[in-house]
Enzyme design. Structure first.
Site, mmCIF file in Angstrom:
data_model
loop_
_atom_site.group_PDB
_atom_site.id
_atom_site.type_symbol
_atom_site.label_atom_id
_atom_site.label_comp_id
_atom_site.label_asym_id
_atom_site.label_seq_id
_atom_site.Cartn_x
_atom_site.Cartn_y
_atom_site.Cartn_z
ATOM 1 N N ASP A 130 0.848 -1.184 0.000
ATOM 2 C CA ASP A 130 0.000 0.000 0.000
ATOM 3 C C ASP A 130 0.892 1.245 0.000
ATOM 4 O OD1 ASP A 130 -1.696 2.079 0.652
ATOM 5 O OD2 ASP A 130 -2.793 0.964 2.182
ATOM 6 N N HIS A 158 19.244 12.919 -17.453
ATOM 7 C CA HIS A 158 17.858 12.570 -17.798
ATOM 8 C C HIS A 158 17.607 12.607 -19.293
ATOM 9 C CE1 HIS A 158 15.487 13.313 -13.826
ATOM 10 N NE2 HIS A 158 16.599 12.653 -13.629
#
Ligand code: MEV
Length: 426
Positions: A280, A378
């Protein structure tokens, strides 16, 4: 671990073959990895309401993690480019420095009962405390199987809080050792069972009866220590990089706008592992951010400092309400696979591993940010994402991404125009 050398350079099929050998995956498990939705529609339909399909994400492997002298291959489910790459490079640097050290507390979840209209808070408090043993027994009666497994309700505390209108709230905390489960359902059943008895004792009315996600009785701590030499870049000394990382931490400590981003970088790693393990992630997010604000102001989750020898020291403590059994872990095939891949054997070990990944992500991000900046690393993955967004098909992606990088036009319009040119040439 040699089999994982240059893992990023292999094709997806080659990587799967290496993993199948390492994690001893049977044919069915290998088929799960090869499919785009390991979860069957039938199971998905029983998991939530109104199911119409399955949402999938890439599952990648973080390399080089060394935690408490044990090597880990870390499964990560994540849509954001660079997170897995950052994980592997950050973990490599930490491993070269002796690896991460981790500890975890015993795991106690907290259930809350809020009582309203309590006529005399002091009297109520005395009565509840005097009935502590009886109340714990009532709670355990609601879940006898947990006690048989060595867990169960173990403590009870009374707290008060003031509302904006200065009304005193009477709150009872039930502490439950949920063993290997996250235990939300068990705790909720226990506090609901306990509420009528608390109403009698306090003369009040039970309003809220639910688990608290601020599980500060189930924390994991990880630390790492890096020599300045190992931090040096081609143009900056290790001491310089170390001091800038510490300055970046101090910025986050002083400024909530930066703290939010600092912590987001930590959660990049944490959420990816939590998702891969079918846990969760909202519970872990809620716990982590509440813990970061526990002093009353929102702070960076990690701390970076230098020790007497001039080494860079990183620390991270977080509540970690992970489950090793129960919930969707037993249902989602990838969650079971993740256990095999990471070779994790308990909830405590998983809690430490998750924190170790969070601190590694944080180091990788801060190091990149204070040196070359985040965009360079990136760029290639970002170019691929743009190519896909612009509609490039599988055999065009590399070419389009290369064009975008070389022409320094990292935008969808340029990608679309280039795809059109490519196709018109055919
Ligand atoms: C991006 O997903 C995460 C970072 O912004 C974290 C940070 O700034 O520390 C790079």
């Amino acid at each position: 671990m040699e089999a994982f050398d240059k893992f990023y350079k292999k094709t997806v099929e080659e990587r799967r073959a290496v993993l199948a050998e390492y994690a001893n995956l049977n044919e069915e498990e290998q088929a799960f990895l090869a499919s785009t939705g390991a979860l069957s529609l039938d199971k998905a339909n029983h998991m939530i309401e109104n199911t119409v399909g399955i949402y999938s994400l890439p599952l990648g492997l973080g390399m080089n993690m060394l935690l408490n002298e044990k090597k880990y291959v870390v499964p990560m489910a994540m849509e954001e480019p660079s997170v897995v790459a950052a994980q592997s490079s950050g973990a490599k640097l930490i491993a070269q420095n002796g690896g991460m050290k981790g500890t975890a507390t015993d795991r106690k979840m907290i259930g809350q009962v809020e009582l309203i209209n309590v006529p005399d808070v002091h009297v109520a408090k005395e009565k509840v405390i005097a009935s502590r043993e009886k109340l714990i027994a009532i709670a355990n009666g609601a879940h006898p199987s947990l006690q048989k497994r060595g867990g169960g309700a173990v403590d009870l505390q009374v707290r008060t809080a003031k509302t904006v209108s200065e009304e005193t709230l009477f709150i009872v905390h039930l502490l439950v050792d949920t063993k290997e489960a996250m235990g939300a359902n068990m705790v909720n059943t226990m506090v609901e069972t306990l509420a009528p008895e608390l109403e009698i004792l306090t003369d009040g009315t039970a309003n809220m009866r639910i688990l608290s996600n601020l599980v500060d009785e189930a924390t994991a701590t990880v630390t790492c220590r890096l020599s300045p030499l190992s931090l040096a870049t081609k143009t900056q000394s290790g001491e310089w990089v170390r001091d800038r990382i510490i300055a970046a931490y101090e910025f986050a400590d002083a400024d909530i706008y930066r703290a939010a981003t600092h912590n987001k970088g930590i959660m990049n790693g944490i959420d990816a592992v939590i998702m891969a393990f079918g846990n969760d992630w909202r519970a872990v997010e809620a716990a982590s951010h509440a813990y970061a604000a526990r002093t009353g102001s929102y702070k960076p989750m990690s701390k970076w400092s230098k020790d007497r020898q001039g080494y860079l020291v990183g620390e991270l403590t977080l509540p970690m309400p992970v489950a090793f059994v129960g919930g969707s872990i037993g249902i989602h095939p990838i969650a079971s696979l993740s256990k095999k891949i990471a070779r994790v054997e308990s909830a405590k070990e998983l809690a430490m591993l998750v924190c170790a990944v969070g601190l590694t992500q944080n180091l990788a991000a801060l190091k990149a940010l204070v040196t070359e900046g985040i965009q360079r690393g990136h760029m290639s993955l970002q170019a691929k994402s743009l190519a896909m967004t612009a509609g490039a098909n599988a055999h065009e992606i590399e070419q389009v991404a290369q064009f975008l990088q070389e022409s320094k036009q990292l935008n969808v319009m340029a990608a679309k125009a280039y795809i059109a040119t490519l196709r018109s040439k055919k």
